[in-house]
Design a protein around this motif. Structure first.
Motif, short mmCIF file in Angstrom:
data_model
loop_
_atom_site.label_atom_id
_atom_site.label_comp_id
_atom_site.label_asym_id
_atom_site.label_seq_id
_atom_site.Cartn_x
_atom_site.Cartn_y
_atom_site.Cartn_z
N ARG A 51 0.82 -1.21 0.00
CA ARG A 51 0.00 0.00 0.00
C ARG A 51 0.85 1.26 0.00
N HIS A 52 1.96 1.24 0.74
CA HIS A 52 2.86 2.39 0.74
C HIS A 52 3.46 2.59 -0.65
N ASP B 30 0.94 4.34 -2.83
CA ASP B 30 0.89 5.76 -2.50
C ASP B 30 2.13 6.50 -2.99
N HIS C 190 3.27 8.86 -6.66
CA HIS C 190 2.56 10.10 -6.35
C HIS C 190 2.04 10.79 -7.61
N ASN D 148 -4.26 3.51 -5.63
CA ASN D 148 -4.04 4.79 -4.97
C ASN D 148 -5.13 5.78 -5.35
N GLU D 149 -5.08 6.96 -4.74
CA GLU D 149 -6.16 7.92 -4.94
C GLU D 149 -6.23 8.42 -6.37
N PRO E 70 -3.77 13.50 -3.73
CA PRO E 70 -3.76 12.09 -3.32
C PRO E 70 -4.12 11.89 -1.86
N PRO F 39 -4.45 8.23 1.04
CA PRO F 39 -3.84 6.89 1.17
C PRO F 39 -4.44 5.87 0.22
N ALA F 40 -3.65 4.87 -0.17
CA ALA F 40 -4.10 3.83 -1.09
C ALA F 40 -5.36 3.17 -0.58
#
Length: 281
Positions: free
Chosen positions: A115-116, A119, A122, A139-140, A275, A277-278
């Motif tokens: 998940r990181h 994100d 970017h 991600n967003e 953005p 968090p995922a």
């Protein structure tokens, strides 16, 4: 199968089987504890019994003789020696066979590290999908670009049914056959997996275009093709999509979308909401 000389491969197979046999005790495999042994580990006849093969045949295999082996027998030996997934694949290669496709843990939770990573891409869309192309996380920016709303999504189904993709018919038609061929190649690696057949059946009923392309039985690999769609606010967006395997889970693939140079996509993305968090799929 391999360009390695057969003699050298047989030597490596011999050393590998001896080493895996030596690390086990009778108690490890449910056999009665034996009296004194001159060498550590299981005996050849014990491995043969556990695997359901002849003692002479197993002895020849461990000696590196040029004998015929099957995937079923190798699987039985792998179980008898309690081999891990990577060790089982290594056994196949040393025996001169293609190892079965590796599979991750079914239903495994998406890790914080992945998940990181989503994100960290970017301002660009990033999607995690499984072997069936089901979307597991994104991600967003992917949420904004593809219109994800938290419901279950599948990349193949989205490509054929999303109005955003279909709004650019020329680009869509140029890519559709390759997308279907790539999905057939992925599904062919798991011929007994009914979940692939469900995706194909459901999408075939919903999309005549997909049904016609699937009936052509074309097979291919994911190509570096232009991924294009029309966003209701940002307008036409063009991406180069790169698919990366996640080593910790062979069923997972990370798809990174990079704005195609010269299309103005990067500037249009900058005007989308910032953005967050995922997201979970």
């Amino acid at each position: 199968m391999t360009s390695e000389p057969a003699g050298r491969r047989h030597e490596r197979l011999r050393d590998f089987l001896r080493g895996r046999r030596a690390r086990l005790t009778p108690g490890d495999v449910g056999l009665p504890a034996a009296s004194r042994r001159r060498t550590p580990g299981l005996r050849r006849e014990e491995v043969a019994m556990l695997a359901g093969v002849g003692v002479s045949w197993y002895t020849w295999l461990e000696q590196g003789r040029d004998i015929t082996v099957s995937s079923g027998v190798l699987d039985a030996i792998a179980r008898a020696l309690q081999l891990s997934g990577p060790e089982r694949a290594h056994l196949y290669l040393l025996a001169g066979l293609h190892p079965p496709p590796a599979a991750g843990a079914p239903g495994a939770a998406v890790t914080p590290e992945v998940r990181h990573l989503l994100d960290a891409w970017h301002g660009r869309p990033a999607v995690l999908r499984d072997r069936y192309w089901n979307v597991l996380a994104f991600n967003e920016t992917a949420r904004e670009v593809f219109g994800f709303d938290g419901t279950a999504r599948n990349c193949l189904v989205t490509f054929f049914t999303s109005p955003r993709y279909r709004a650019l018919p020329e680009v869509w038609e140029a890519a559709a056959a390759a997308v279907v061929a790539a999905y057939r190649a992925d599904s062919a690696r798991f011929p007994d997996d009914r979940a692939f057949r469900r995706v194909v059946a459901d999408l075939g009923a919903a999309s005549p275009e997909f049904a016609a392309l699937w009936a052509r039985h074309e097979v291919g690999v994911p190509a570096q093709a232009v991924n294009a769609l029309r966003h209701p606010e940002a307008g036409d967006l063009f991406f180069d999509a790169t698919t990366l395997a996640v080593a910790d889970n062979p069923d997972w693939h990370l798809v990174l979308y990079n704005p195609r140079p010269g299309t103005g996509t990067a500037d249009r993305l900058d005007r989308l909401p910032g953005p967050r968090p995922a997201a979970r799929a």
